[in-house]
Design an enzyme around this catalytic site. Structure first.
Site, PDB file in Angstrom:
ATOM      1  N   HIS A  91       0.818  -1.206   0.000  1.00  0.00           N
ATOM      2  CA  HIS A  91       0.000   0.000   0.000  1.00  0.00           C
ATOM      3  C   HIS A  91       0.856   1.263   0.000  1.00  0.00           C
ATOM      4  O   HIS A  91       0.350   2.373   0.121  1.00  0.00           O
ATOM      5  CB  HIS A  91      -0.908  -0.023   1.241  1.00  0.00           C
ATOM      6  N   ASP A 120       0.008  18.440  19.113  1.00  0.00           N
ATOM      7  CA  ASP A 120       0.520  19.563  19.921  1.00  0.00           C
ATOM      8  C   ASP A 120       1.161  20.676  19.095  1.00  0.00           C
ATOM      9  O   ASP A 120       1.955  21.462  19.625  1.00  0.00           O
ATOM     10  CB  ASP A 120       1.527  19.049  20.957  1.00  0.00           C
ATOM     11  N   LYS A 128      -4.146  11.082   4.835  1.00  0.00           N
ATOM     12  CA  LYS A 128      -3.833  10.288   6.029  1.00  0.00           C
ATOM     13  C   LYS A 128      -2.824  11.104   6.838  1.00  0.00           C
ATOM     14  O   LYS A 128      -1.616  10.966   6.665  1.00  0.00           O
ATOM     15  CB  LYS A 128      -3.272   8.938   5.627  1.00  0.00           C
ATOM     16  N   LYS A 184       3.235   4.385  -1.186  1.00  0.00           N
ATOM     17  CA  LYS A 184       3.292   5.308  -2.317  1.00  0.00           C
ATOM     18  C   LYS A 184       4.619   6.065  -2.221  1.00  0.00           C
ATOM     19  O   LYS A 184       4.767   6.975  -1.402  1.00  0.00           O
ATOM     20  CB  LYS A 184       2.142   6.310  -2.302  1.00  0.00           C
ATOM     21  N   HIS A 241      -9.109  11.591   1.289  1.00  0.00           N
ATOM     22  CA  HIS A 241      -8.249  10.408   1.304  1.00  0.00           C
ATOM     23  C   HIS A 241      -6.935  10.682   2.033  1.00  0.00           C
ATOM     24  O   HIS A 241      -6.072   9.810   2.118  1.00  0.00           O
ATOM     25  CB  HIS A 241      -7.983   9.973  -0.146  1.00  0.00           C
ATOM     26  N   ASP A 283      16.709  10.115  -8.545  1.00  0.00           N
ATOM     27  CA  ASP A 283      18.164  10.311  -8.419  1.00  0.00           C
ATOM     28  C   ASP A 283      18.668  10.215  -6.983  1.00  0.00           C
ATOM     29  O   ASP A 283      19.774  10.669  -6.688  1.00  0.00           O
ATOM     30  CB  ASP A 283      18.583  11.658  -9.013  1.00  0.00           C
TER      31      ASP A 283
END
Length: 524
Positions: free
Chosen positions: A264, A449, A444, A266, A442, A271
């Protein structure tokens, strides 16, 4: 010597006996007269009863054996109960589901295999390490969080970084393309979903152009998330010299044990100097082009500096796992020396079936449990385990400002109903829950604080915590955290807050749907 506990074994024995009797009874209720096509296969009177009795005993024994295995696997009690209930009420389906997605021994075998490979492929050494003595004063208050990530996932802090927060596909994909255009040596792309659509083809054409310039391009795509990716798309990439590898290809997604172990992550690394990490995949829907979904709200990070080392390292470990091929580039080409580029403190962390601990879940839990002033969470899928649920409620009860944003338009209904089953107890402790209505959210993200934040691929659910390969960046920086908080409060303008009293008056049908989904939540 361990004490013998007769009551425990009596309960287990009685349950197994009940399960066995139930299976035999259910199977023997089948009447061949009710299935006309069976008649021609029963040449002798009484043969049906004998055959059915033999089959029922064998099948009941298999189901009971499965129940015993589940008992002995020392799962989370909620998962154990969920599996056993499925075996009792849906024995055939439960048995098949367990064979395909429930077996723990496959996870243990995978842990040993990939963990060993991870230690072999670019293992952590002193050249990667930086010392906490360089931490800013405010960040030192979260030093134990830093040490937790180092201990449970073996990822140290990095001090020499610059970063940019990218808010949605309109910002993320142009940044992707600009970085790819600047590539001189290699491009490493790892994604859950890769689509053969407009944006997917734009990126494909750009990668092919760079490959023709001599840039080495490698792509890992998940076998389940990208199962609709056509052969023609991949052939065009391969003919240009681009290496593409599926992560656990799945031919029959609903009849395969690999459905649970998905990549899952991404990641895009260019380089070894520029990298991206976050929640967005590659497809038109992430640009808001799906009319059923509308605007797609996501968050990604663009990173430069020493944190890129660790995203590169994760990609290379995954690449070796799927190919068993060592890369031709020298170490200096993959991990170039970084010039001073910024003062952002970043700690990359990864988790999955190949890690000894549920690293990201543990870090989420500790960050929530130690929050002192504010805790702001955005997650598209919210199916918490007991630890995360307790941390959120405890934080709110102790006076921490806890806010949670979830999508109002779910793309997976059963997950949405499972999420709603947790709302009442969260609201009663003072957690503020908001449903996002502008489109689909979508992102996440979590901000603690005002000084610590995280962006990555991990959802606030048990699948991300235990079954998927995930990666997150933790940032110890006021400026970045406040930038993410700015996005969070902008999102609140498009949300409707769930009112506790109104929520309690929801229809009975909603309660049934929530309860049913909650029962299955350990398996979602």
């Amino acid at each position: 010597m361990q004490r013998f506990k007769p009551l425990k074994f009596i309960i287990i024995f009685l349950f197994i006996l009940l399960l066995f009797v139930t299976e035999v009874y259910l199977i023997n209720r089948i009447d061949p007269a009710s299935v006309p096509s069976l008649a021609r296969y029963i040449p002798f009177p009484g043969m049906w009863e004998v055959t059915l009795n033999i089959f029922s005993v064998i099948f009941a024994s298999l189901v009971v054996f499965t129940a015993v295995v589940i008992f002995l696997e020392r799962r989370d009690p909620a998962k154990t109960v969920a599996w056993l209930l499925i075996l009792i009420f849906l024995p055939v389906m439960g048995f098949i589901l367990y064979l395909t997605i429930g077996r723990q021994f496959r996870k243990r075998r995978m842990v040993r295999k990939k963990a060993a490979l991870n230690n072999y492929i670019y293992p952590l050494d002193e050249s990667f390490s930086e010392h906490e003595s360089g931490l800013p004063h405010l960040t030192r208050s979260k030093e134990r969080l830093i040490r937790l990530i180092l201990s449970n996932a073996n990822f140290p802090i990095t001090l020499n970084n610059s970063l940019r927060v990218l808010t949605d596909g309109q910002e993320i994909f142009p940044a992707f393309m600009e970085a790819i255009k600047e590539a001189k040596k290699h491009i490493h792309l790892e994604t859950y979903i890769l689509r053969d659509d407009q944006i997917g083809n734009e990126i494909k054409d750009l990668l092919i152009a760079k490959a023709k310039e001599g840039v080495k391009v490698r792509i890992i795509y998940d076998g389940l998330g990208s199962r609709k990716l056509g052969k023609k798309y991949l052939q065009e990439l391969n003919q240009a010299g681009i290496e593409t590898e599926p992560f656990f290809p799945v031919k029959l997604p609903f009849l395969h044990s690999k459905i649970n172990y998905r990549n899952h992550r991404k990641i895009l690394v260019v380089d070894g100097t520029t990298a991206f990490v976050g929640g967005i995949n590659i497809g038109d829907e992430y640009l808001g082009r799906d009319p059923k979904i509308g605007y797609w709200r996501d968050t990604h990070l663009e990173l430069r500096g020493n944190a890129v080392y660790f995203l590169q390292r994760i990609f290379l470990q995954d690449w070796y796992f799927v190919t068993r091929q060592a890369l031709e580039e020298e170490f200096s080409g993959l991990f170039p020396v970084k010039e001073p580029c910024g003062n952002k403190v970043v700690q990359i962390t990864a988790s999955g079936p190949d890690t000894e601990w549920e690293a990201i879940m543990q870090v989420f839990y500790y960050a929530m449990a130690t929050a002192e002033k504010s805790l702001y969470v955005t997650s598209p899928y919210f199916v918490p385990n007991e630890s995360i649920l307790t941390a959120l409620k405890t934080a709110a009860l102790s006076g921490v400002d806890v806010k949670l944003i979830l999508p109002a338009k779910p793309d997976h209904k059963i997950v949405f109903w499972a999420s709603m089953s947790y709302m009442e107890e969260l609201l009663e402790t003072g957690v503020e829950v908001y449903l996002y209505h502008k489109g689909f959210i979508h992102a996440k993200t979590m901000m603690i604080d005002g000084i610590v934040s995280t962006v990555g691929s991990a959802n606030m659910d048990q699948r991300s915590f235990e079954l998927n390969f995930e990666v997150n960046a933790f940032i110890y920086d006021e400026e970045t955290t406040q930038r993410l908080e700015k996005d969070f409060f902008e999102d609140l303008k498009h949300c409707q807050q769930i009112d506790l009293e109104t929520f309690k008056e929801r229809p009975l049908t909603n309660r049934f749907l929530e309860s049913g989904a909650r029962l299955l939540s350990p398996l979602l």
